[in-house]
Design a protein around this motif. Structure first.
Motif, mmCIF file in Angstrom:
data_model
loop_
_atom_site.group_PDB
_atom_site.id
_atom_site.type_symbol
_atom_site.label_atom_id
_atom_site.label_comp_id
_atom_site.label_asym_id
_atom_site.label_seq_id
_atom_site.Cartn_x
_atom_site.Cartn_y
_atom_site.Cartn_z
ATOM 1 N N ILE A 1 -23.183 -24.109 -2.870
ATOM 2 C CA ILE A 1 -23.662 -22.838 -3.426
ATOM 3 C C ILE A 1 -22.780 -21.686 -2.962
ATOM 4 N N ALA A 2 -22.416 -21.686 -1.676
ATOM 5 C CA ALA A 2 -21.575 -20.602 -1.151
ATOM 6 C C ALA A 2 -20.231 -20.558 -1.875
ATOM 7 N N LEU A 3 -19.628 -21.708 -2.081
ATOM 8 C CA LEU A 3 -18.334 -21.745 -2.767
ATOM 9 C C LEU A 3 -18.454 -21.264 -4.207
ATOM 10 N N LEU B 1 -18.517 -16.215 2.385
ATOM 11 C CA LEU B 1 -17.729 -17.255 3.041
ATOM 12 C C LEU B 1 -17.745 -17.106 4.557
ATOM 13 N N ARG B 2 -17.792 -15.871 5.022
ATOM 14 C CA ARG B 2 -17.794 -15.637 6.464
ATOM 15 C C ARG B 2 -19.109 -16.089 7.119
ATOM 16 N N LEU B 3 -20.141 -16.247 6.329
ATOM 17 C CA LEU B 3 -21.416 -16.722 6.875
ATOM 18 C C LEU B 3 -21.412 -18.223 7.147
ATOM 19 N N LEU B 4 -20.398 -18.909 6.626
ATOM 20 C CA LEU B 4 -20.311 -20.346 6.850
ATOM 21 C C LEU B 4 -19.930 -20.624 8.299
ATOM 22 N N THR B 5 -20.228 -21.807 8.747
ATOM 23 C CA THR B 5 -19.896 -22.173 10.126
ATOM 24 C C THR B 5 -18.384 -22.320 10.280
ATOM 25 N N GLN C 1 -15.459 -23.522 7.680
ATOM 26 C CA GLN C 1 -14.352 -22.643 7.302
ATOM 27 C C GLN C 1 -12.989 -23.312 7.424
ATOM 28 N N ILE C 2 -12.889 -24.368 8.246
ATOM 29 C CA ILE C 2 -11.577 -25.011 8.390
ATOM 30 C C ILE C 2 -11.455 -26.249 7.499
ATOM 31 N N THR C 3 -12.396 -26.430 6.554
ATOM 32 C CA THR C 3 -12.235 -27.478 5.550
ATOM 33 C C THR C 3 -11.400 -26.938 4.396
ATOM 34 N N LYS C 4 -10.777 -27.822 3.659
ATOM 35 C CA LYS C 4 -9.883 -27.384 2.581
ATOM 36 C C LYS C 4 -10.598 -26.568 1.498
ATOM 37 N N PRO C 5 -11.772 -26.991 0.998
ATOM 38 C CA PRO C 5 -12.413 -26.184 -0.058
ATOM 39 C C PRO C 5 -12.689 -24.748 0.374
ATOM 40 N N VAL C 6 -13.183 -24.581 1.620
ATOM 41 C CA VAL C 6 -13.507 -23.225 2.080
ATOM 42 C C VAL C 6 -12.226 -22.453 2.385
ATOM 43 N N ALA C 7 -11.244 -23.098 2.987
ATOM 44 C CA ALA C 7 -9.976 -22.416 3.270
ATOM 45 C C ALA C 7 -9.329 -21.924 1.982
ATOM 46 N N ASP C 8 -9.359 -22.746 0.952
ATOM 47 C CA ASP C 8 -8.779 -22.328 -0.331
ATOM 48 C C ASP C 8 -9.559 -21.171 -0.938
ATOM 49 N N SER C 9 -10.895 -21.210 -0.794
ATOM 50 C CA SER C 9 -11.710 -20.115 -1.324
ATOM 51 C C SER C 9 -11.461 -18.828 -0.538
ATOM 52 N N LEU C 10 -11.339 -18.952 0.770
ATOM 53 C CA LEU C 10 -11.011 -17.775 1.585
ATOM 54 C C LEU C 10 -9.649 -17.214 1.190
ATOM 55 N N TYR D 1 -4.489 -20.755 7.234
ATOM 56 C CA TYR D 1 -3.939 -22.095 7.042
ATOM 57 C C TYR D 1 -3.167 -22.548 8.291
ATOM 58 N N GLU D 2 -2.389 -21.640 8.882
ATOM 59 C CA GLU D 2 -1.619 -21.984 10.082
ATOM 60 C C GLU D 2 -2.554 -22.412 11.215
ATOM 61 N N ARG D 3 -3.621 -21.678 11.378
ATOM 62 C CA ARG D 3 -4.570 -21.984 12.445
ATOM 63 C C ARG D 3 -5.135 -23.391 12.278
ATOM 64 N N ILE D 4 -5.471 -23.739 11.039
ATOM 65 C CA ILE D 4 -6.014 -25.080 10.779
ATOM 66 C C ILE D 4 -4.956 -26.141 11.080
ATOM 67 N N ALA D 5 -3.711 -25.891 10.650
ATOM 68 C CA ALA D 5 -2.637 -26.866 10.850
ATOM 69 C C ALA D 5 -2.361 -27.109 12.330
ATOM 70 N N LEU D 6 -2.422 -26.059 13.133
ATOM 71 C CA LEU D 6 -2.162 -26.216 14.567
ATOM 72 C C LEU D 6 -3.320 -26.911 15.280
ATOM 73 N N MET D 7 -4.530 -26.669 14.812
ATOM 74 C CA MET D 7 -5.690 -27.314 15.407
ATOM 75 C C MET D 7 -5.768 -28.793 15.040
ATOM 76 N N ASN D 8 -5.340 -29.098 13.831
ATOM 77 C CA ASN D 8 -5.481 -30.474 13.330
ATOM 78 C C ASN D 8 -4.185 -30.901 12.651
ATOM 79 N N PRO D 9 -3.270 -31.517 13.385
ATOM 80 C CA PRO D 9 -1.976 -31.921 12.799
ATOM 81 C C PRO D 9 -2.121 -32.852 11.598
#
Length: 333
Positions: free
Chosen positions: A239-241, A260-264, A268-277, A294-302
């Motif tokens: 629904i949020a997306l 989107l900012r209300l999401l956990t 927020q670091i999943t692809k659907p939400v990152a793309d929506s953000l 995107y950079e933050r997600i990439a560094l957290m999860n190679p």
């Protein structure tokens, strides 16, 4: 008694001979009767017909069990359908056989015309059944006859007005028939009856989008969200997306960002939400914030190579080649 009679009675086996003669006389008398007992004849006829009926019922049940087993194991239903065709050829009045073949053919998705013909022959024969009308509506839609589908779904709703599935099918059939207003009216009636579930509001939002009423659709989406439970995380995320997408279409990106900012953080670091953000930051002319996310997600999860690639592309578009190269270095060689 004469001496001749005494000699006869004294012969061995005389009694057996007498019994045989008497028996023959009795049997002959019955055989020569012009008519047998009518009640006995009718009882025999009824018993034979009942035995035949049970035999064909058992055959249809056995074929049904084979269909269920084949469907569960992904096997071909053609042999069972052929057997049911044979049954119907011999017993065209057998309604269970017609229902079984209609469901079997319909589940395969081919020749829906035959399935529809078999099923409609059963409707009303033993009292209307809402579920059968709903299935008939599904088959009618497969033949692109939306008007007939609407009629079947309307009958299903009339027979079982509390089943939300039938209301949803009726609304979607109206939409396929090119009448979005009628579809929306069905959902509105569903909501007015006191439904406190998110599903009718989600369907209303979908129909309103189809009708081009984006603002009303976003409102319905918000109402759907308000009716979700805290543990319905997948639905709340979807629904949020969708709300964020509708708000961007309405040129209300700030509100979209708020949703989107209300999401956990994990969401927020999943692809659907990152793309929506990212899409929302683009509308706010804040492209670098999207690249940073995107950079933050990439560094957290190679393993999230999609995020490294998106960050590299965005830094390159922002004319920041060093950062772009850093992100490309995270990609598999």
């Amino acid at each position: 008694m004469s001496s001749e009679s005494r000699r006869w009675l004294g012969r061995p086996g005389w009694l057996a001979g007498v019994v045989a003669v008497v028996t023959l006389a009795v049997v002959t008398a019955y055989a020569l009767r012009p008519t047998a007992d009518p009640e006995a004849i009718e009882a025999a006829r009824v018993a034979e017909a009942e035995a035949q009926r049970r035999a064909i019922d058992d055959r249809v049940l056995e074929i049904g069990r084979r269909i269920d087993a084949a469907a569960r194991n992904g096997r071909d239903l053609s042999p069972m359908i052929a057997d049911l065709r044979d049954v119907i050829a011999e017993h065209p009045e057998h309604l269970d056989a017609r229902r079984a073949i209609a469901l079997a053919i319909g589940s395969r998705g081919d020749i829906p015309e035959e399935a529809y013909d078999h099923l409609t022959r059963t409707l009303g024969a033993e009292g209307d059944v809402a579920e059968m009308h709903a299935i008939a509506g599904n088959l009618a839609l497969q033949t692109d006859d939306a008007a007939v589908a609407v009629a079947h779904y309307q009958r299903a709703v009339a027979l079982d007005p509390d089943e939300p599935r039938f209301l949803r099918q009726l609304a979607q059939a109206h939409l396929k028939a090119g009448d979005p207003d009628a579809a929306i009216a069905v959902v509105d009636a569903w909501i007015e009856r006191g439904s406190d579930q998110p599903q009718p509001f989600l369907l209303r939002a979908q129909l309103l989008v189809e009708a081009g009423r984006i603002d009303d659709a976003e409102r319905a989406m918000r109402q759907a969200h308000d009716r979700t439970l805290p543990d319905e995380t997948a639905m709340r995320l979807a629904i949020a997306l969708n709300r964020a997408d509708l708000l961007r279409r309405l040129d209300r990106p700030v509100e979209a960002m708020g949703v989107l900012r209300l999401l956990t953080f994990d969401e927020q670091i999943t692809k659907p939400v990152a793309d929506s953000l990212a899409a929302t930051w683009d509308r706010l002319d804040q492209q670098e914030r999207a690249a940073v996310h995107y950079e933050r997600i990439a560094l957290m999860n190679p393993a999230a190579t999609w995020a490294a690639r998106a960050a590299a592309d965005r830094y390159a578009a922002l004319d920041q080649p060093d950062k772009a190269d850093t992100m490309r270095a995270l990609l598999p060689r």
